[in-house]
Scaffold this motif. Structure first.
Motif, mmCIF file in Angstrom:
data_model
loop_
_atom_site.group_PDB
_atom_site.id
_atom_site.type_symbol
_atom_site.label_atom_id
_atom_site.label_comp_id
_atom_site.label_asym_id
_atom_site.label_seq_id
_atom_site.Cartn_x
_atom_site.Cartn_y
_atom_site.Cartn_z
ATOM 1 N N TRP A 4 15.586 109.680 103.502
ATOM 2 C CA TRP A 4 16.573 109.185 102.528
ATOM 3 C C TRP A 4 16.371 108.960 101.025
ATOM 4 O O TRP A 4 17.324 109.434 100.286
ATOM 5 C CB TRP A 4 17.049 107.914 103.349
ATOM 6 N N PRO A 5 15.221 108.434 100.834
ATOM 7 C CA PRO A 5 14.910 108.487 99.227
ATOM 8 C C PRO A 5 15.096 109.714 98.705
ATOM 9 O O PRO A 5 15.620 109.751 97.461
ATOM 10 C CB PRO A 5 13.671 107.782 99.104
ATOM 11 N N LYS A 6 14.415 110.746 99.324
ATOM 12 C CA LYS A 6 14.519 111.887 98.664
ATOM 13 C C LYS A 6 15.908 112.763 98.621
ATOM 14 O O LYS A 6 16.040 113.214 97.550
ATOM 15 C CB LYS A 6 13.491 113.019 99.390
ATOM 16 N N PHE A 7 16.657 112.410 99.548
ATOM 17 C CA PHE A 7 17.927 112.866 99.889
ATOM 18 C C PHE A 7 18.801 112.275 98.733
ATOM 19 O O PHE A 7 19.703 113.221 97.893
ATOM 20 C CB PHE A 7 18.519 112.833 101.074
ATOM 21 N N LEU A 80 3.767 105.683 90.924
ATOM 22 C CA LEU A 80 4.020 107.047 90.687
ATOM 23 C C LEU A 80 3.347 107.961 91.608
ATOM 24 O O LEU A 80 4.114 108.860 92.072
ATOM 25 C CB LEU A 80 3.150 107.785 89.071
ATOM 26 N N ALA A 81 2.400 107.642 92.259
ATOM 27 C CA ALA A 81 2.109 108.298 93.540
ATOM 28 C C ALA A 81 2.975 108.403 94.618
ATOM 29 O O ALA A 81 3.180 109.303 95.302
ATOM 30 C CB ALA A 81 0.655 107.665 93.824
ATOM 31 N N TRP A 82 3.628 107.181 94.810
ATOM 32 C CA TRP A 82 4.555 107.013 95.945
ATOM 33 C C TRP A 82 5.868 107.960 95.417
ATOM 34 O O TRP A 82 6.304 108.642 96.367
ATOM 35 C CB TRP A 82 4.892 105.480 96.151
ATOM 36 N N PHE A 83 6.179 107.655 94.252
ATOM 37 C CA PHE A 83 7.516 108.585 93.834
ATOM 38 C C PHE A 83 7.273 109.888 94.047
ATOM 39 O O PHE A 83 8.054 111.128 94.542
ATOM 40 C CB PHE A 83 7.797 108.101 92.555
ATOM 41 N N ALA A 84 6.117 110.444 93.402
ATOM 42 C CA ALA A 84 5.455 111.888 93.654
ATOM 43 C C ALA A 84 5.554 112.490 94.919
ATOM 44 O O ALA A 84 5.839 113.618 95.243
ATOM 45 C CB ALA A 84 4.484 112.135 92.596
ATOM 46 N N THR A 85 5.051 111.812 95.770
ATOM 47 C CA THR A 85 4.752 112.140 97.197
ATOM 48 C C THR A 85 5.836 111.945 98.103
ATOM 49 O O THR A 85 6.245 112.891 99.070
ATOM 50 C CB THR A 85 3.318 111.728 97.872
ATOM 51 N N ARG A 86 6.430 110.982 98.046
ATOM 52 C CA ARG A 86 7.452 110.566 99.124
ATOM 53 C C ARG A 86 8.860 110.826 98.779
ATOM 54 O O ARG A 86 9.706 111.150 99.260
ATOM 55 C CB ARG A 86 7.393 109.193 99.318
ATOM 56 N N ILE A 88 9.599 113.184 95.469
ATOM 57 C CA ILE A 88 9.477 114.724 95.224
ATOM 58 C C ILE A 88 8.860 115.676 96.289
ATOM 59 O O ILE A 88 9.422 116.538 96.428
ATOM 60 C CB ILE A 88 8.814 114.741 93.760
ATOM 61 N N GLY A 89 7.811 114.944 96.844
ATOM 62 C CA GLY A 89 7.244 115.599 97.848
ATOM 63 C C GLY A 89 6.173 116.568 97.498
ATOM 64 O O GLY A 89 5.930 117.706 97.977
#
Length: 213
Positions: A4-7, A80-86, A88-89
């Motif tokens: 859901w965060p990505k969507f 930033l690591a959480w945002f980038a991986t979870r 943005i992917g």
């Protein structure tokens, strides 16, 4: 199904930004891969590059889109690591790998084996706005190891001016995306690099620009 965060991020923020603020013009969109495993190769001038490329695909494919990015930049702090991986992917890659026994592209190989669509910027880093640098050889190793995966070249124009390197303020600027026909590994690394170079030059010529610095 994607998280859901990505969507929500791509639905509520990225797509309105790309369509309304940037006024994106896309040519040959039908050439984008409809499924993986596949490799999308693009020039790199801005952090917007990844978001714009991902916004070109249907929302249902978000969970399959895996941009390759520098671990030393995107993994430097927990938030930033959480945002980038979870969200943005990204697939984080260590650019200065000190372990000679470990393939730095191993996570990318794994993503392609799972059937993902990998987005890679073979220049290795963001360059000067609208000036393309020569591609590094990592794309050759991926193409050779995944010979059935199509390689789709994409030329991006204007994003380096909309959000230049080192700037945090977005400047509305009309941007263009040119998608080339897919290439395939034929067993000759020099031939593939030549084909990629020629494709980028042709796509840049559609805009009336020279692709290479």
């Amino acid at each position: 199904m994607t998280g859901w965060p990505k969507f929500l991020f791509f639905t509520l923020i990225v797509r309105p930004l790309v369509l309304v603020v940037l006024g994106l013009n896309i040519r040959h969109r039908e050439r984008l891969p409809g499924a993986g495993p596949s490799i999308v190769v693009a020039n790199h001038n801005s952090h917007l590059d990844t978001l714009v490329l991902m916004s070109l695909f249907p929302l249902g494919q978000l969970h399959r889109l895996r941009p390759v990015a520098a671990a030393d930049y995107f993994m430097r702090n927990p938030l930033l690591a959480w945002f980038a991986t979870r969200v943005i992917g990204i697939i984080p890659i260590r650019r200065n790998n000190q372990n000679n026994h470990q393939d730095p592209l191993a996570p990318v190989h794994a993503a392609l084996e799972r059937g993902d669509i990998v987005i890679i910027f073979p220049e290795g880093t963001r360059g000067e706005p609208e000036r393309m640098q020569q591609f590094k050889s990592g794309i050759i190793h991926l193409a050779k190891a995944h010979a059935t995966a199509p390689i789709t070249p994409v030329f991006l124009h204007g994003l380096g001016k909309a959000l230049p390197r080192g700037e945090g303020l977005l400047v509305p600027f009309f941007c263009d995306v040119f998608v080339g026909p897919p290439l395939h590994w034929t067993g000759d690394r020099h031939q593939l690099m030549q084909q990629l170079t020629q494709q980028m030059e042709r796509l840049a010529a559609e805009k009336g620009d020279a692709a290479w610095d």
